[in-house]
Write a protein that holds these residues in place. Structure first.
Motif, PDB file in Angstrom:
ATOM      1  N   GLY A 107       0.984  -1.963  -0.616  1.00  0.00           N
ATOM      2  CA  GLY A 107       0.031   0.482   0.026  1.00  0.00           C
ATOM      3  C   GLY A 107       0.942   1.268   0.300  1.00  0.00           C
ATOM      4  N   PHE A 108       0.548   2.752  -0.644  1.00  0.00           N
ATOM      5  CA  PHE A 108       0.514   3.300  -0.836  1.00  0.00           C
ATOM      6  C   PHE A 108      -0.485   4.616  -0.159  1.00  0.00           C
ATOM      7  CE2 PHE A 108       0.145   2.651  -5.193  1.00  0.00           C
ATOM      8  CZ  PHE A 108      -0.147   4.327  -5.478  1.00  0.00           C
ATOM      9  N   ASP A 109       0.394   5.713   0.360  1.00  0.00           N
ATOM     10  CA  ASP A 109      -0.374   6.906   0.235  1.00  0.00           C
ATOM     11  C   ASP A 109       0.328   8.587  -0.459  1.00  0.00           C
ATOM     12  OD1 ASP A 109      -1.438   5.731   2.953  1.00  0.00           O
ATOM     13  OD2 ASP A 109      -0.032   6.443   4.210  1.00  0.00           O
ATOM     14  N   VAL A 110      -0.507   9.002  -0.667  1.00  0.00           N
ATOM     15  CA  VAL A 110      -0.072  10.220  -1.562  1.00  0.00           C
ATOM     16  C   VAL A 110      -1.043  11.185  -0.799  1.00  0.00           C
ATOM     17  CG1 VAL A 110      -0.616  11.521  -3.798  1.00  0.00           C
ATOM     18  CG2 VAL A 110      -0.597   8.647  -3.497  1.00  0.00           C
ATOM     19  N   ILE A 111       0.461  12.102  -0.277  1.00  0.00           N
ATOM     20  CA  ILE A 111      -0.455  13.069   0.649  1.00  0.00           C
ATOM     21  C   ILE A 111      -0.346  14.469  -0.655  1.00  0.00           C
ATOM     22  CG2 ILE A 111       0.883  14.883   1.957  1.00  0.00           C
ATOM     23  CD1 ILE A 111       1.929  11.342   1.751  1.00  0.00           C
ATOM     24  N   GLN A 112      -1.039  14.778  -1.367  1.00  0.00           N
ATOM     25  CA  GLN A 112      -1.863  16.470  -2.267  1.00  0.00           C
ATOM     26  C   GLN A 112      -0.913  17.542  -1.037  1.00  0.00           C
ATOM     27  OE1 GLN A 112      -3.378  15.655  -4.911  1.00  0.00           O
ATOM     28  NE2 GLN A 112      -3.670  13.285  -4.252  1.00  0.00           N
ATOM     29  N   SER A 113      -0.639  17.892  -2.883  1.00  0.00           N
ATOM     30  CA  SER A 113       0.141  19.628  -2.139  1.00  0.00           C
ATOM     31  C   SER A 113      -0.629  20.271  -2.347  1.00  0.00           C
ATOM     32  CB  SER A 113       0.913  20.137  -4.165  1.00  0.00           C
ATOM     33  OG  SER A 113      -0.523  20.239  -4.673  1.00  0.00           O
ATOM     34  N   ASN A 114      -0.350  21.600  -1.956  1.00  0.00           N
ATOM     35  CA  ASN A 114      -0.961  22.628  -0.366  1.00  0.00           C
ATOM     36  C   ASN A 114      -0.547  23.199  -0.389  1.00  0.00           C
ATOM     37  OD1 ASN A 114      -3.118  23.624   1.149  1.00  0.00           O
ATOM     38  ND2 ASN A 114      -3.448  22.467   2.505  1.00  0.00           N
ATOM     39  N   PRO A 115      -0.739  24.562  -1.520  1.00  0.00           N
ATOM     40  CA  PRO A 115       0.502  25.393  -1.482  1.00  0.00           C
ATOM     41  C   PRO A 115       0.023  26.594   0.007  1.00  0.00           C
ATOM     42  CG  PRO A 115       0.413  25.501  -3.234  1.00  0.00           C
ATOM     43  CD  PRO A 115      -1.097  24.088  -2.813  1.00  0.00           C
ATOM     44  N   ASP A 116      -1.670  26.843   0.025  1.00  0.00           N
ATOM     45  CA  ASP A 116      -1.606  27.305   1.394  1.00  0.00           C
ATOM     46  C   ASP A 116      -1.113  27.319   2.702  1.00  0.00           C
ATOM     47  OD1 ASP A 116      -3.465  28.711   0.285  1.00  0.00           O
ATOM     48  OD2 ASP A 116      -5.154  27.461  -0.045  1.00  0.00           O
ATOM     49  N   LYS A 117      -0.363  26.062   2.870  1.00  0.00           N
ATOM     50  CA  LYS A 117       0.344  25.120   3.510  1.00  0.00           C
ATOM     51  C   LYS A 117       1.691  24.940   3.558  1.00  0.00           C
ATOM     52  CE  LYS A 117      -3.739  23.887   6.424  1.00  0.00           C
ATOM     53  NZ  LYS A 117      -4.020  23.478   7.232  1.00  0.00           N
ATOM     54  N   SER A 118       2.356  25.365   2.054  1.00  0.00           N
ATOM     55  CA  SER A 118       3.464  25.644   2.282  1.00  0.00           C
ATOM     56  C   SER A 118       3.859  24.212   1.670  1.00  0.00           C
ATOM     57  CB  SER A 118       4.834  26.193   2.885  1.00  0.00           C
ATOM     58  OG  SER A 118       4.450  27.052   3.113  1.00  0.00           O
ATOM     59  N   LYS A 119       3.449  22.996   1.027  1.00  0.00           N
ATOM     60  CA  LYS A 119       3.274  21.901   0.718  1.00  0.00           C
ATOM     61  C   LYS A 119       3.365  22.052  -0.622  1.00  0.00           C
ATOM     62  CE  LYS A 119       3.052  17.495   1.089  1.00  0.00           C
ATOM     63  NZ  LYS A 119       3.960  17.384   0.144  1.00  0.00           N
ATOM     64  N   TYR A 120       4.120  22.276  -1.846  1.00  0.00           N
ATOM     65  CA  TYR A 120       4.272  22.537  -3.018  1.00  0.00           C
ATOM     66  C   TYR A 120       3.986  21.859  -3.869  1.00  0.00           C
ATOM     67  CZ  TYR A 120       4.490  26.856  -1.185  1.00  0.00           C
ATOM     68  OH  TYR A 120       4.631  28.736  -0.913  1.00  0.00           O
ATOM     69  N   LEU A 121       4.211  20.330  -3.673  1.00  0.00           N
ATOM     70  CA  LEU A 121       4.937  18.999  -4.340  1.00  0.00           C
ATOM     71  C   LEU A 121       3.742  18.384  -3.591  1.00  0.00           C
ATOM     72  CD1 LEU A 121       8.394  19.116  -4.654  1.00  0.00           C
ATOM     73  CD2 LEU A 121       6.515  19.861  -6.681  1.00  0.00           C
ATOM     74  N   GLU A 122       2.566  17.024  -4.838  1.00  0.00           N
ATOM     75  CA  GLU A 122       2.816  15.881  -4.118  1.00  0.00           C
ATOM     76  C   GLU A 122       3.960  15.326  -3.775  1.00  0.00           C
ATOM     77  OE1 GLU A 122      -0.610  13.318  -6.204  1.00  0.00           O
ATOM     78  OE2 GLU A 122       1.464  12.513  -6.360  1.00  0.00           O
ATOM     79  N   THR A 123       3.560  13.923  -2.747  1.00  0.00           N
ATOM     80  CA  THR A 123       4.601  13.672  -2.780  1.00  0.00           C
ATOM     81  C   THR A 123       3.695  11.799  -2.355  1.00  0.00           C
ATOM     82  OG1 THR A 123       4.328  14.105  -0.384  1.00  0.00           O
ATOM     83  CG2 THR A 123       5.976  14.736  -1.544  1.00  0.00           C
ATOM     84  N   ALA A 124       4.928  10.858  -2.098  1.00  0.00           N
ATOM     85  CA  ALA A 124       3.911   9.437  -2.146  1.00  0.00           C
ATOM     86  C   ALA A 124       4.616   9.105  -0.811  1.00  0.00           C
ATOM     87  CB  ALA A 124       4.341   9.245  -3.751  1.00  0.00           C
ATOM     88  N   ARG A 125       4.182   7.827   0.306  1.00  0.00           N
ATOM     89  CA  ARG A 125       4.918   7.349   0.841  1.00  0.00           C
ATOM     90  C   ARG A 125       4.418   5.517   0.575  1.00  0.00           C
ATOM     91  NH1 ARG A 125       3.708   9.644   6.137  1.00  0.00           N
ATOM     92  NH2 ARG A 125       1.009   8.661   5.748  1.00  0.00           N
TER      93      ARG A 125
END
Length: 113
Positions: free
Chosen positions: A89-107
């Protein structure tokens, strides 16, 4: 040797991989070869720092040059299916520029790491 005020900090010139890390990097290279991907993987972040300081760390951040982490995780699972191994399984953390998260990441966890 560098100092951080009072205590010397010894920084290694090379990174020694443990068995789990060797498995993870070997698996990543096999996925790239299996699908004939022209993707470059770069290990970045705190894992690199900790290994150079001689510390153990199991949070390996890998940057991809031409695909999203989600796509690479899907390729890993397709590779596992082709070898009749259990998918992960893996998780995807969506980008959220409003919270300084500019890139989608996966774990994803491989080899229980």
């Amino acid at each position: 040797m560098k100092t951080n005020g009072t205590l010397p900090v010894i920084v290694k010139e090379t990174i020694d991989l443990n068995d789990k890390e060797k498995q993870i990097f070997d698996r990543s290279h096999k996925v790239i070869a299996h699908f004939n991907l022209e993707t470059k993987l770069c290990v970045v972040g705190g894992w690199v720092r900790d290994k150079l300081l001689g510390k153990e760390c199991y949070d390996i951040d890998i940057a991809l040059d031409n695909m999203l982490g989600r796509e690479f995780c899907e390729k890993i699972n397709k590779y596992l299916v082709s070898r009749s191994e259990e998918t992960q399984g893996f998780d995807v953390i969506q980008s959220n520029p409003d919270k300084s998260k500019y890139l989608e990441t996966a774990r994803m966890s491989l080899f229980h790491v």
